[in-house]
Enzyme design. Sequence first.
Site, short mmCIF file in Angstrom:
data_model
loop_
_atom_site.label_atom_id
_atom_site.label_comp_id
_atom_site.label_asym_id
_atom_site.label_seq_id
_atom_site.Cartn_x
_atom_site.Cartn_y
_atom_site.Cartn_z
N ARG A 76 0.84 -1.20 0.00
CA ARG A 76 0.00 0.00 0.00
C ARG A 76 0.87 1.25 0.00
NH1 ARG A 76 -0.37 4.65 2.22
NH2 ARG A 76 -2.39 5.57 2.40
N HIS A 81 2.88 6.01 -2.42
CA HIS A 81 3.99 6.96 -2.42
C HIS A 81 4.87 6.86 -3.65
CE1 HIS A 81 2.83 8.17 1.56
NE2 HIS A 81 2.87 6.92 1.96
#
Length: 121
Positions: A76, A81
């Site tokens: 995730r 990011h």
Amino acid sequence: MKRSITKRLLDAIEAIEAIERFTQGMSFDDYAANEMATAAVERKFEIISEALKQAAAEDPTIQQAIEVLPRVIGLRNRIAHDYDQTDQEILWTIIELWLPKLKSQAKDLLDQYHSPDQHDA
């Protein structure tokens, strides 16, 4: 146990089942060429990760019950990011190899939270 844990487990299971529906009948090439499918799968992975991370924060035994949890959380973070470096081939491998076991483990936990000896807080 807390109702929120049950909800988070359900959220994770529903997201896994959505990924299964989104990719059903697809080859990797079909999946990788389908912008809508890849975006939807990435989003569902974010939901799976966040739901399980929050459930584990409420009950640390979840960390032990879901063997790949640290990797799921890392996935995730990578999607969120390093969005421009998401490797769809890695996601496809995860779909094929991790998701069935992850779904089974989440369902087993959900069954435990619904058993008569567990109590909602």
